[in-house]
Every structure is written in structure tokens, then in C-alpha cells.
Design an enzyme around this catalytic site. Structure first.
Site, short mmCIF file in Angstrom:
data_model
loop_
_atom_site.label_atom_id
_atom_site.label_comp_id
_atom_site.label_asym_id
_atom_site.label_seq_id
_atom_site.Cartn_x
_atom_site.Cartn_y
_atom_site.Cartn_z
N ARG A 1 0.85 -1.21 0.00
CA ARG A 1 0.00 0.00 0.00
C ARG A 1 0.88 1.25 0.00
NH1 ARG A 1 -2.36 0.65 4.76
NH2 ARG A 1 -1.30 -1.00 5.90
N VAL B 1 8.64 -7.65 8.96
CA VAL B 1 10.04 -7.20 9.04
C VAL B 1 10.40 -6.60 10.40
CG1 VAL B 1 10.34 -6.87 6.55
CG2 VAL B 1 9.49 -4.96 7.95
N TYR C 1 7.37 7.63 17.16
CA TYR C 1 7.61 7.64 15.70
C TYR C 1 8.79 8.55 15.36
CZ TYR C 1 6.11 8.18 10.74
OH TYR C 1 6.03 8.22 9.37
N ALA D 1 11.29 9.36 17.26
CA ALA D 1 12.53 8.72 17.75
C ALA D 1 12.99 7.65 16.76
CB ALA D 1 12.30 8.11 19.13
N LYS E 1 12.23 7.45 13.55
CA LYS E 1 12.61 8.05 12.26
C LYS E 1 13.93 8.81 12.37
CE LYS E 1 9.10 6.58 9.80
NZ LYS E 1 9.34 5.47 8.88
N ILE F 1 2.21 12.87 3.01
CA ILE F 1 1.90 12.15 1.77
C ILE F 1 0.52 11.51 1.92
CG2 ILE F 1 2.70 10.40 0.13
CD1 ILE F 1 4.75 12.71 0.60
P1 NAP Z 1 0.66 2.88 4.83
O1 NAP Z 1 -0.16 3.33 3.67
O2 NAP Z 1 0.03 2.69 6.15
O3 NAP Z 1 1.40 1.52 4.39
C1 NAP Z 1 2.27 0.90 5.28
C2 NAP Z 1 2.90 -0.30 4.62
O4 NAP Z 1 3.81 -0.90 5.56
C3 NAP Z 1 1.89 -1.36 4.24
O5 NAP Z 1 2.26 -1.92 3.01
C4 NAP Z 1 2.05 -2.40 5.36
O6 NAP Z 1 1.79 -3.71 4.95
C5 NAP Z 1 3.52 -2.27 5.67
N1 NAP Z 1 3.89 -2.79 6.99
C6 NAP Z 1 3.55 -2.32 8.22
N2 NAP Z 1 4.09 -3.07 9.19
C7 NAP Z 1 4.82 -4.03 8.56
C8 NAP Z 1 5.61 -5.10 9.01
N3 NAP Z 1 5.80 -5.35 10.33
N4 NAP Z 1 6.19 -5.91 8.10
C9 NAP Z 1 6.04 -5.69 6.77
N5 NAP Z 1 5.28 -4.68 6.27
C10 NAP Z 1 4.69 -3.87 7.17
O7 NAP Z 1 1.88 3.88 5.08
P2 NAP Z 1 2.61 4.91 4.11
O8 NAP Z 1 2.03 6.24 4.35
O9 NAP Z 1 2.69 4.38 2.75
O10 NAP Z 1 4.05 4.92 4.79
C11 NAP Z 1 5.17 4.23 4.25
C12 NAP Z 1 6.42 4.70 4.96
O11 NAP Z 1 6.55 6.11 4.79
C13 NAP Z 1 6.39 4.46 6.47
O12 NAP Z 1 7.69 4.15 6.93
C14 NAP Z 1 5.98 5.82 7.00
O13 NAP Z 1 6.40 6.01 8.33
C15 NAP Z 1 6.68 6.74 6.04
N6 NAP Z 1 6.12 8.09 5.96
C16 NAP Z 1 4.84 8.31 5.56
C17 NAP Z 1 4.37 9.62 5.49
C18 NAP Z 1 2.98 9.96 5.04
O14 NAP Z 1 2.62 11.14 5.09
N7 NAP Z 1 2.17 9.01 4.60
C19 NAP Z 1 5.20 10.68 5.82
C20 NAP Z 1 6.50 10.41 6.23
C21 NAP Z 1 6.96 9.11 6.28
P3 NAP Z 1 0.40 -4.51 5.23
O15 NAP Z 1 -0.74 -3.63 4.89
O16 NAP Z 1 0.52 -5.70 4.37
O17 NAP Z 1 0.40 -4.87 6.69
#
Ligand code: NAP
Length: 247
Positions: free
Chosen positions: A14, A63, A154, A156, A158, A187
Site C-alpha cells: 500500500r 520485518v 515515531y 525517535a 525516524k 503524503i
Molecule cells: P501505509 O499506507 O500505512 O502503508 C504501510 C505499509 O507498511 C503497508 O504496506 C504495510 O503492509 C507495511 N507494513 C507495516 N508493518 C509491517 C511489518 N511489520 N512488516 C512488513 N510490512 C509492514 O503507510 P505509508 O504512508 O505508505 O508509509 C510508508 C512509509 O513512509 C512508512 O515508513 C511511514 O512512516 C513513512 N512516511 C509516511 C508519510 C505519510 O505522510 N504518509 C510521511 C513520512 C513518512 P500490510 O498492509 O501488508 O500490513
């Protein structure tokens, strides 16, 4: 990007990881799409990649555990080939004010967002050293750069990614391996979709670009850092945030 490189993207079922997986495949990488719970969403990502003429396979693994990460890397290596590009993207939030934060909220976020980067990177590094080539990318957050109320756990995790990746970058810089960090701002994904409307409006007011980011905005940065052309860029933190944290 040299065609046929093997890339593993954690949390690629996702959001941002999905965007990165599709973009890397678009540049000719063979992509391992990791997921934890969303098996059918991960299969959909592989379906999109294959329908565009690319190569992808889905791998279920948690992971946040050393065993999960090690067996993931072993399966990908066996089924697709030695991993040349690792994108540590999997992450979760468990937001709470520090005074109310439970030990489990701290532990789960640190394990999933930070320890996973250690587990996965350690599992691929030997192979990259042997191959004299590697691209390690970790997805941090602007919260790790400037902090965010309600996200002590979070932020900490990051911020920990920054110190870890810069150290790894120094350890392997002479081996043809780069290690860099992407720090996304706000995002539009499931992670931010659950935020209350007033929090979304407050975030938007802090973005000079005047819009939220998309997974494709982050994917473009990841594709560049994964490319052969980015060989001389290592230990860097690239904010993809519409100007939110510019200094
Ligand atoms: P998201 O839409 O909630 O997707 C999270 C993804 O991580 C999903 O594919 C989920 O897989 C996977 N995941 C979670 N725990 C896992 C685990 N233990 N093992 C394997 N896969 C796992 O989040 P996102 O917004 O795309 O965020 C992706 C990354 O960007 C994250 O590190 C987040 O902290 C970072 N980030 C996001 C934003 C933002 O604004 N969205 C901003 C800064 C940083 P399943 O669904 O299969 O469980």
C-alpha cells in the site's frame, strides 16, 4: 538504472511502498513486493507491474522481527536473485502524547520503523559487499527531523534511521554501496487518511508547495537514489515535503 536489478521494497502492498515498487519496476527492476497483512493488495501491485511488462513477486513477512526479515531476504534471493536495491519502507504509527504513551505503543513503533531497518539491511549487506554494488534506501519522515507532538515514538524511530543509515553509509562507501534516507512530509496514503480534518488542514498550512504529496513524489526520489547515476551520493537525507522543512 541498469535493467534487471533485483529490488526489495518492504511494506509495498500500500501507499508509498506500493508507489516505489511500481516505479522501480518501470525502470526495469525485478521487484519483491513485501507485505505483512495485505496479501491481496500486494498481489494487485504485482499484477500492475506484470501488466506493464515488468517482473514482480509478493512476499509475506513481518520485518519487525529478525526472523521475519532474514527469511524474507532468503526467499527473495532464492526466488528472484541477490538483492541489489533495498528500500526500507515498512512503517506504522501509534500516536499518543508522551504522558499517555503505552510501552507497547513505543515498542511496536520502534520495532517496526527502526529495528526493521537494522534487520533487513544487515541481512542484505554481505551480498552487496560481495557484489561490490548496492543501494540502500530508508524511508524516514520529517517527524524525525523536526519532531511532531503526539509522535515521540515515531519521531525517535525516524531520527534513529538517520544515525543508523549515515553510519552504514560510512562502513560500506568504499564497496560500491550507497545508503541514503528519504524524509517524506505529508503524503496522501492510508496512514495520513485516518488523521482528523483539522490536523490535515494544519499540515497543509505548513506546506509551501500548497498541496499534499503523493506516493509518486516519493517514488521519483527513490528511483533516483537507486539508480547507477546516484553512485556518488551517500549518507544523505532527502526531504520530499513540498518545502515543509527547508532551512
Ligand atoms: P501505509 O499506507 O500505512 O502503508 C504501510 C505499509 O507498511 C503497508 O504496506 C504495510 O503492509 C507495511 N507494513 C507495516 N508493518 C509491517 C511489518 N511489520 N512488516 C512488513 N510490512 C509492514 O503507510 P505509508 O504512508 O505508505 O508509509 C510508508 C512509509 O513512509 C512508512 O515508513 C511511514 O512512516 C513513512 N512516511 C509516511 C508519510 C505519510 O505522510 N504518509 C510521511 C513520512 C513518512 P500490510 O498492509 O501488508 O500490513
Amino acid at each position: 538504472m541498469s535493467a534487471g536489478r533485483v529490488a526489495l521494497v518492504t511494506g509495498a502492498s500500500r501507499g508509498i511502498g506500493r508507489g516505489i515498487a511500481i516505479a522501480l519496476a518501470g525502470k526495469g527492476c525485478k521487484v519483491a513486493v513485501n507485505y505483512q497483512k495485505s496479501a491481496s493488495a500486494a498481489e494487485d501491485v504485482c499484477g500492475i507491474i506484470r501488466s506493464n511488462g515488468g517482473t514482480a513477486a509478493a512476499f509475506g513477512a513481518d520485518v519487525s522481527s529478525a526472523e521475519g526479515a532474514a527469511s524474507l531476504v532468503e526467499s527473495v534471493t532464492r526466488e528472484i536473485g541477490a538483492i541489489e536495491i533495498l528500500v526500507n519502507n515498512a512503517g506504522i504509527t501509534r500516536d499518543n502524547l508522551l504522558m499517555r504513551m503505552k510501552g507497547s505503543e513505543w515498542d511496536d513503533v520502534l520495532r517496526t520503523n527502526l529495528s526493521s531497518v537494522y534487520y533487513c539491511t544487515q541481512a542484505v549487506i554481505r551480498g552487496m559487499i560481495k557484489a561490490k554494488f548496492g543501494r540502500i534506501i530508508a524511508v524516514s519522515s520529517v517527524s524525525g527531523l523536526v519532531g511532531n507532538a503526539g509522535q515521540a515514538n515515531y519521531s525517535a524511530a525516524k531520527a534513529g534511521i538517520l544515525g543508523m543509515i549515515k553510519s552504514v553509509a560510512r562502513e560500506v562507501a568504499s564497496r560500491g554501496i550507497t545508503a541514503n534516507v528519504i524524509a517524506p512530509g505529508y503524503i496522501e496514503t492510508d496512514m495520513t487518511g485516518i488523521l482528523p480534518e483539522d490536523a490535515k488542514r494544519a499540515a497543509l498550512s505548513q506546506i509551501p508547495a500548497g498541496r499534499y504529496g503523493s506516493p509518486d513524489d516519493v517514488a521519483s526520489a527513490a528511483v533516483f537514489l537507486a539508480s547507477d547515476e546516484a553512485a556518488y551520493i551517500t549518507g544523505q537525507v532527502l526531504a520530499v515535503d513540498g518545502g515543509m522543512t527547508m532551512m
